[in-house]
Motif scaffolding. Structure first.
Motif, mmCIF file in Angstrom:
data_model
loop_
_atom_site.group_PDB
_atom_site.id
_atom_site.type_symbol
_atom_site.label_atom_id
_atom_site.label_comp_id
_atom_site.label_asym_id
_atom_site.label_seq_id
_atom_site.Cartn_x
_atom_site.Cartn_y
_atom_site.Cartn_z
ATOM 1 N N LEU A 183 22.975 52.306 46.487
ATOM 2 C CA LEU A 183 24.042 51.388 46.137
ATOM 3 C C LEU A 183 25.065 51.520 47.075
ATOM 4 C CD1 LEU A 183 24.746 48.641 45.168
ATOM 5 C CD2 LEU A 183 25.827 49.907 43.236
ATOM 6 N N ILE A 184 25.521 50.516 48.039
ATOM 7 C CA ILE A 184 26.884 50.903 48.796
ATOM 8 C C ILE A 184 27.819 49.767 48.360
ATOM 9 C CG2 ILE A 184 27.820 51.178 50.916
ATOM 10 C CD1 ILE A 184 25.517 52.877 50.561
ATOM 11 N N LEU A 185 29.091 50.272 47.970
ATOM 12 C CA LEU A 185 30.088 49.354 48.100
ATOM 13 C C LEU A 185 31.042 49.488 49.397
ATOM 14 C CD1 LEU A 185 31.637 50.205 44.319
ATOM 15 C CD2 LEU A 185 29.673 48.328 45.102
ATOM 16 N N THR A 186 31.155 48.265 50.170
ATOM 17 C CA THR A 186 31.569 48.499 51.434
ATOM 18 C C THR A 186 33.235 48.494 51.467
ATOM 19 O OG1 THR A 186 31.125 46.061 51.588
ATOM 20 C CG2 THR A 186 29.581 47.576 52.373
ATOM 21 N N GLY A 187 33.976 48.260 50.427
ATOM 22 C CA GLY A 187 35.294 48.324 50.491
ATOM 23 C C GLY A 187 35.918 47.138 50.232
ATOM 24 N N GLY A 188 37.092 47.073 49.808
ATOM 25 C CA GLY A 188 37.858 45.776 49.237
ATOM 26 C C GLY A 188 38.451 44.789 50.432
ATOM 27 N N VAL A 189 37.952 43.764 50.251
ATOM 28 C CA VAL A 189 38.170 42.616 51.325
ATOM 29 C C VAL A 189 39.587 42.159 51.281
ATOM 30 C CG1 VAL A 189 35.870 41.582 51.332
ATOM 31 C CG2 VAL A 189 37.443 40.492 49.765
ATOM 32 N N THR A 190 40.491 42.674 50.197
ATOM 33 C CA THR A 190 41.915 42.118 50.127
ATOM 34 C C THR A 190 42.460 43.453 49.784
ATOM 35 O OG1 THR A 190 41.860 41.617 47.943
ATOM 36 C CG2 THR A 190 41.189 39.785 49.460
ATOM 37 N N ALA A 191 43.692 43.319 49.631
ATOM 38 C CA ALA A 191 44.519 44.406 49.216
ATOM 39 C C ALA A 191 44.116 44.482 47.399
ATOM 40 C CB ALA A 191 46.137 44.035 48.798
ATOM 41 N N ALA A 192 44.248 45.534 46.728
ATOM 42 C CA ALA A 192 43.945 45.734 45.369
ATOM 43 C C ALA A 192 44.751 45.172 44.615
ATOM 44 C CB ALA A 192 43.643 47.250 45.102
ATOM 45 N N ILE A 193 44.416 44.637 43.336
ATOM 46 C CA ILE A 193 45.269 43.801 42.464
ATOM 47 C C ILE A 193 45.191 44.732 41.063
ATOM 48 C CG2 ILE A 193 45.377 41.773 40.999
ATOM 49 C CD1 ILE A 193 43.314 40.741 43.230
ATOM 50 N N PRO A 194 46.753 45.204 40.810
ATOM 51 C CA PRO A 194 46.809 45.856 39.535
ATOM 52 C C PRO A 194 46.250 45.175 38.198
ATOM 53 C CG PRO A 194 48.843 45.728 40.796
ATOM 54 C CD PRO A 194 47.883 44.726 41.398
ATOM 55 N N ALA A 195 45.739 45.996 37.414
ATOM 56 C CA ALA A 195 45.116 45.532 36.129
ATOM 57 C C ALA A 195 45.695 45.985 34.990
ATOM 58 C CB ALA A 195 43.750 45.611 35.973
ATOM 59 N N ALA A 196 46.247 45.559 33.695
ATOM 60 C CA ALA A 196 46.614 45.701 32.492
ATOM 61 C C ALA A 196 45.880 45.156 31.477
ATOM 62 C CB ALA A 196 48.077 45.500 32.427
ATOM 63 N N ALA A 197 45.928 45.794 30.295
ATOM 64 C CA ALA A 197 45.257 45.309 29.093
ATOM 65 C C ALA A 197 45.513 43.890 28.886
ATOM 66 C CB ALA A 197 45.593 46.437 27.818
ATOM 67 N N GLY A 198 44.615 43.228 28.581
ATOM 68 C CA GLY A 198 44.868 41.594 28.461
ATOM 69 C C GLY A 198 44.621 40.658 29.556
ATOM 70 N N ASP A 199 44.561 41.514 30.728
ATOM 71 C CA ASP A 199 44.301 40.879 31.961
ATOM 72 C C ASP A 199 42.617 40.372 32.256
ATOM 73 O OD1 ASP A 199 46.801 40.781 33.214
ATOM 74 O OD2 ASP A 199 46.643 42.627 34.277
ATOM 75 N N SER A 200 42.464 39.356 32.826
ATOM 76 C CA SER A 200 41.063 38.891 33.049
ATOM 77 C C SER A 200 41.086 38.751 34.516
ATOM 78 C CB SER A 200 40.812 37.844 32.082
ATOM 79 O OG SER A 200 39.770 36.861 32.492
ATOM 80 N N MET A 201 39.853 38.979 35.181
ATOM 81 C CA MET A 201 39.780 38.890 36.512
ATOM 82 C C MET A 201 38.625 38.238 36.686
ATOM 83 S SD MET A 201 42.156 40.939 38.379
ATOM 84 C CE MET A 201 43.197 42.180 38.008
ATOM 85 N N VAL A 202 38.521 37.302 37.774
ATOM 86 C CA VAL A 202 37.188 36.657 38.355
ATOM 87 C C VAL A 202 37.218 36.658 39.847
ATOM 88 C CG1 VAL A 202 35.956 34.499 38.439
ATOM 89 C CG2 VAL A 202 37.156 35.227 36.291
ATOM 90 N N ALA A 203 36.191 37.143 40.359
ATOM 91 C CA ALA A 203 35.959 37.046 42.004
ATOM 92 C C ALA A 203 34.771 36.236 42.064
ATOM 93 C CB ALA A 203 35.541 38.457 42.505
ATOM 94 N N ARG A 204 35.068 35.149 42.873
ATOM 95 C CA ARG A 204 34.232 33.943 43.379
ATOM 96 C C ARG A 204 33.914 34.421 44.631
ATOM 97 N NH1 ARG A 204 36.166 28.573 42.427
ATOM 98 N NH2 ARG A 204 38.205 29.176 42.613
#
Lengths: 264, 276
Positions: free
Chosen positions: B242-263
């Motif tokens: 399995l290869i992860l090819t790297g983030g397409v954008t800058a990385a986004i900080p995450a904290a407890a309570g955050d929810s993230m969706v990538a479409r």
């Protein structure tokens, strides 16, 4: 501002356009100018183009990204009007000589098959009224010295519209999720930037909804057959004669433009 | 980065085996305890990129010894947005193990992470082995079983998420957790792997967007770089990786309570939420 002032500034901007010169920002000379004044000035500037034999062929939506809105301190887009002399087709070299301080933007254009009369227009109405979507380049230009624009200046100056070029590969919002359609922009064969449709108001259809409702409030028509440039998905790109740019939109197609020196 | 005048040969290993072991222990301890450490180059200013990969190899041995399965590789720092965000000018590679995988739509604890950030990537599952120094994009696509969306939760062990390439490679390129999800697709079902749009939302707000060409002009180029890197170490990329090819954008900080969706265009979406 008075109707006489609107007319005077509209004439001044029209003459700058024709004479390829720039004028000092209106916001420096009229500190109380409002966005509504800007649209009245724009109407006068456009009327001068119509009087000179041009036709209205569509609209452009500007200031659509959150980054640009924050930069100039507004929370909504603006619009300008496309006239017949601004239109170029893919395959035609695009002459920069007629422009003052041009910059390129890559966008998705909509072409309507039904009139859209706001207010009260929603996304589903826009999808129904859309004949097709097509990748395009807009070459923006400013008649304001050094692009020193505030929102009122760019609105008055026809939303900094220059010329535009439509691609030839079409799709419809019924076949593509335009919000997720990726855009790849290349300059002279090198990757310049990427984006997705969501860059424009969360999705290009949202921008067209805003336009239909805004035009409705102003009593301006939005007709079948008109071209709508839905807003830039790229930053402003300085261009020079000889540059070749390609914009590819996933599921829609691509558009290439080659810039030349001579005047239109 | 290093001064250009004193640029060392990044390809030579300069550290002793005991030094490499001690750095691997230091990094592993920081990863396991979620406590930040200083850049390794503060103590080993002459450390090279090759030294970084030696530390990574020692980390891999420690993970395998405690029962983790090596799944494949990740490429990091593959987009201009990521390189600019982190102040480096070349990609790096890391190892993915089974202990890093989390299910789609899961709650990810931030308590055992230092300063997690999320990036959206295109992941590839390989069906054939790839090796050599002259692999092409077409070779990669022919060897690909399927592509699938992935969210990677990265977490640098270095204070303030500040590092140089030598240190971040020794930290397995900030690997922490990853989630795959959405719709797997064969590459021949997609007309173009460069124009796939990706939109990332945090708590319902659009944060970042890009098209997949943001990764090295074509995400398959990340796999070419990994195969080249493995080849330089006398290895190949095994089938089933399995290869992860790297983030397409800058990385986004995450904290407890955050929810993230990538479409993802054509490939569905992935969501994760963060908890204490």
């Amino acid at each position: 501002m008075t109707p006489e002032q609107h007319e005077r500034y509209g004439d001044e901007l029209y003459e700058a356009l024709v004479g390829r010169t720039t004028v000092a920002p209106l916001t420096e000379r009229e500190p109380d100018i409002r966005i509504e004044d800007g649209y009245q000035i724009q109407q006068r500037m456009i009327q001068r183009r119509l009087d000179a034999g041009e036709r209205i062929v569509g609209k452009k939506i500007g200031v659509t990204s959150r980054a640009v809105q924050q930069m100039i301190g507004v929370d909504q887009p603006d619009f300008g009007q496309l006239t017949s002399s601004m239109a170029f087709e893919e395959g035609q070299p695009l002459p920069l000589g007629g422009l003052i301080q041009p910059k390129a933007e890559a966008e998705l254009a909509f072409v309507l098959k039904h009139d859209l009369t706001g207010p009260g227009i929603t996304a589903t109405d826009v999808i129904r009224a859309t004949d097709y979507v097509v990748p395009c380049f807009e070459i923006v230009d400013s008649r304001i010295t050094d692009w020193k624009i505030r929102i009122q200046d760019t609105v008055a100056d026809n939303a900094s519209c220059g010329v535009y070029l439509l691609g030839q590969t079409r799709s419809t919002p019924r076949q593509v999720d335009l919000n997720l359609a990726g855009m790849v922009l290349e300059r002279n064969g090198e990757l310049f930037s990427t984006a997705a449709g969501a860059a424009v108001q969360g999705g290009p259809v949202n921008a067209v909804v805003w336009l239909a409702n805004t035009l409705g409030e102003l009593g301006l028509p939005f007709r079948a057959g008109e071209v709508i440039l839905s807003g830039s998905q790229s930053s402003l790109i300085p261009v020079q004669p000889g540059d070749r740019m390609t914009c590819s939109i996933g599921g829609v197609g691509s558009c290439e433009v080659v810039f030349t020196k001579e005047a239109a | 980065m290093n001064d250009s005048t004193t640029r060392k040969n990044s390809k030579s290993v300069t550290l002793s085996e005991p030094d490499i072991d001690s750095l691997a222990d230091r990094v592993l301890q920081a990863q396991d305890a979620a406590t930040p450490i200083g850049k390794l180059t503060l103590d080993y200013p002459d450390m090279t990129i090759a030294d970084g990969y030696e530390v990574q190899k020692a980390l891999r041995a420690r993970w395998v010894a405690r029962g983790e399965r090596v799944l494949g590789f990740k490429a990091g720092l593959t987009s201009r947005a990521k390189m600019e965000q982190m102040g480096v000018d070349a990609p790096g590679f890391g190892i993915l193990t089974s202990a890093m995988a989390r299910p789609e739509n899961s709650a990810i604890s931030v308590t055992d992470l230092i300063h997690p950030r999320v990036e959206a990537e295109l992941a590839f599952m390989m069906k054939d082995e790839l090796s050599g120094s002259a692999v092409s994009v077409d070779d990669v696509l022919a060897a690909t079983d399927y592509v699938i969306p992935a969210l990677e939760i990265i977490d640098s062990r270095f204070e303030q998420f500040k590092f140089d390439l030598e240190s971040v490679i020794a930290d397995n390129c900030s690997s922490a957790r990853f989630v795959t999800g959405g719709r797997p697709m064969n590459v021949d079902q997609l007309d173009d792997l460069r124009t796939l749009g990706v939109v990332i939302e945090k708590n319902g707000n659009i944060e970042e967007m890009a098209a997949t060409a943001a990764v090295l002009n074509h995400p398959a180029n990340a796999i070419i770089e990994i195969v080249r890197h493995l080849h330089a170490h006398g290895e190949s990329l095994p089938a089933g990786s399995l290869i992860l090819t790297g983030g397409v954008t800058a990385a986004i900080p995450a904290a407890a309570g955050d929810s993230m969706v990538a479409r993802y265009q054509h490939l569905g979406s992935i969501s994760v939420r963060f908890v204490v």
